[in-house]
Write an enzyme that holds these catalytic residues in place. Structure first.
Site, mmCIF file in Angstrom:
data_model
loop_
_atom_site.group_PDB
_atom_site.id
_atom_site.type_symbol
_atom_site.label_atom_id
_atom_site.label_comp_id
_atom_site.label_asym_id
_atom_site.label_seq_id
_atom_site.Cartn_x
_atom_site.Cartn_y
_atom_site.Cartn_z
ATOM 1 N NE ARG A 60 -3.847 2.053 2.572
ATOM 2 C CZ ARG A 60 -4.029 2.666 3.407
ATOM 3 N NH1 ARG A 60 -3.159 2.638 4.549
ATOM 4 N NH2 ARG A 60 -4.865 3.884 3.318
ATOM 5 C CG HIS A 64 -1.300 5.464 -0.449
ATOM 6 N ND1 HIS A 64 -2.090 6.116 0.440
ATOM 7 C CD2 HIS A 64 -1.862 4.378 -0.877
ATOM 8 C CE1 HIS A 64 -3.363 5.516 0.530
ATOM 9 N NE2 HIS A 64 -3.334 4.451 -0.141
ATOM 10 N N GLY A 70 4.818 10.606 -8.315
ATOM 11 C CA GLY A 70 5.578 9.446 -9.158
ATOM 12 C C GLY A 70 6.194 8.799 -7.947
ATOM 13 C CD GLU A 86 3.486 12.528 -1.082
ATOM 14 O OE1 GLU A 86 3.273 11.511 -1.105
ATOM 15 O OE2 GLU A 86 3.974 13.445 -1.868
ATOM 16 C CG ASN A 92 -0.936 8.909 2.668
ATOM 17 O OD1 ASN A 92 -1.360 7.915 2.036
ATOM 18 N ND2 ASN A 92 -0.247 9.975 1.750
ATOM 19 C CG HIS A 189 -7.952 -3.780 -1.701
ATOM 20 N ND1 HIS A 189 -8.803 -2.917 -1.916
ATOM 21 C CD2 HIS A 189 -6.726 -3.015 -1.219
ATOM 22 C CE1 HIS A 189 -8.567 -1.796 -1.707
ATOM 23 N NE2 HIS A 189 -7.336 -1.807 -1.397
ATOM 24 C CG ASP A 233 -9.015 -12.127 0.693
ATOM 25 O OD1 ASP A 233 -8.220 -12.270 1.726
ATOM 26 O OD2 ASP A 233 -8.373 -12.352 -0.501
ATOM 27 C CG ASP A 240 -5.418 -15.952 -1.656
ATOM 28 O OD1 ASP A 240 -6.111 -14.871 -1.910
ATOM 29 O OD2 ASP A 240 -5.547 -16.672 -0.714
#
Length: 312
Positions: A60, A64, A70, A86, A92, A189, A233, A240
């Site tokens: 993540r 971000h 960039g 940031e 964040n 995710h 999940d 996976d």
């Protein structure tokens, strides 16, 4: 003369290996810091053995970073009295894993001071985190320089959890990423969790795209407050394709997750990845490589920070 020509060829080969054609190269650190890859990999592996949930955090963080200014390590910079950076944006505040990057940077500075950029460390750490959790291994070019700008207002360009598929496609498209890239990257995710604050609006407004039983699960999670965590999940620390199964069952945690299955523009991709994990892994690899090259700084457009938390 022959010896001089041979030396010239060797020097030219070193330049090509280190810098490649466009300033980035797979072997960028081969001569200047040959142990960069194993140092970062070992640091990441040790951190994940102690806390497997950091894998999602490192992936993540890379995302971000790349979507703002960039892939230049700007997300690592601390705020000062003159500038809110940031990392202190609401989007964040839940980022974690900074200490892993700091640890790797400290070791690299001892081995080869002023050589390995923080931007490269983030990109390589994300790659190693994906592989450690059972995902695909992919190689990336190195040579990114660290940016000198980090401002809270720039984070408005991060995707919102309330975005629909069209909004996501448009925003990723602004970075040169396709709808397929976007869905594949969303598959990250499969790792980690979301906080209640990011999905509770789906509960109060009775989102029709949300399975009623799963809505009860989310409500139970949110009963513990806005910071309560819900896994994306069933295998939160394993890379996976279970995330895509969840979308098929109307059990995506965020609206921006479930919209990938709701929208006709992206549903076939979700079904394909749910059915074929190898295809998801391949497309994810390619999308991550593309993302890792977003607006990279080269040469004097950036620097190599001695401390990832502040500009030199």
């Amino acid at each position: 003369m022959v010896k001089a020509n041979l030396i010239g060829v060797v020097l030219l080969m070193e330049v090509i290996l280190r810098f490649g054609v466009d300033g980035l190269s797979m072997q960028y650190y081969m001569m200047s810091c040959p142990f960069a890859d194993p140092i970062i990999k070992n640091t990441v592996n040790n951190a994940l053995q102690a806390d497997p949930t950091l894998a999602a955090a490192l992936v993540r963080m890379h995302f971000h970073d790349c979507f703002i200014e960039g892939c230049d390590g700007s997300v690592l910079i601390d705020s000062t009295k003159d500038n809110t950076a940031e990392k202190d944006s609401p989007a964040n505040l839940s980022l974690r894993g900074y200490e892993v990057i700091d640890d790797a940077k400290e070791q690299l500075e001892q081995q080869c001071p002023g050589v390995v950029s923080c931007a490269d460390i983030i990109a390589m750490a994300a790659r190693d985190a994906v592989f450690w959790t059972g995902g695909p291994y992919y190689e990336i070019a190195k040579g990114r320089k660290d940016g000198r700008r980090s401002k809270i207002e720039d984070t408005i360009n991060l995707p919102f959890p309330t975005f629909n598929a069209s909004e996501l496609i448009r925003q990723f498209g602004q970075h040169g990423l396709t709808a397929q890239d976007m869905v594949a990257l969303s598959g990250a995710h499969t790792l980690g969790v979301s906080r209640c604050a990011s999905f509770k609006s789906r509960l109060s407004n009775v989102d029709p795209t949300l399975d009623s039983d799963f809505a009860k699960t989310l409500s139970k999670t949110c009963s513990a407050g806005d910071n309560a965590e819900q896994p994306f999940d069933a295998t939160r620390n394993t890379f996976d394709n279970f995330y895509f199964y969840a979308l098929q069952r109307k059990s995506g945690v965020l609206f921006s997750d479930q919209t990938l299955y709701t929208s006709p523009r992206t549903r076939n991709l979700v079904n394909g990845y749910a059915m074929n994990q190898a295809m998801f892994f391949l497309d994810f690899q390619q999308a991550m490589v593309k993302m890792s090259l977003l607006d990279v700084k080269e040469g004097n457009k950036g620097e190599v920070r001695g401390n990832c938390r502040k500009i030199n």
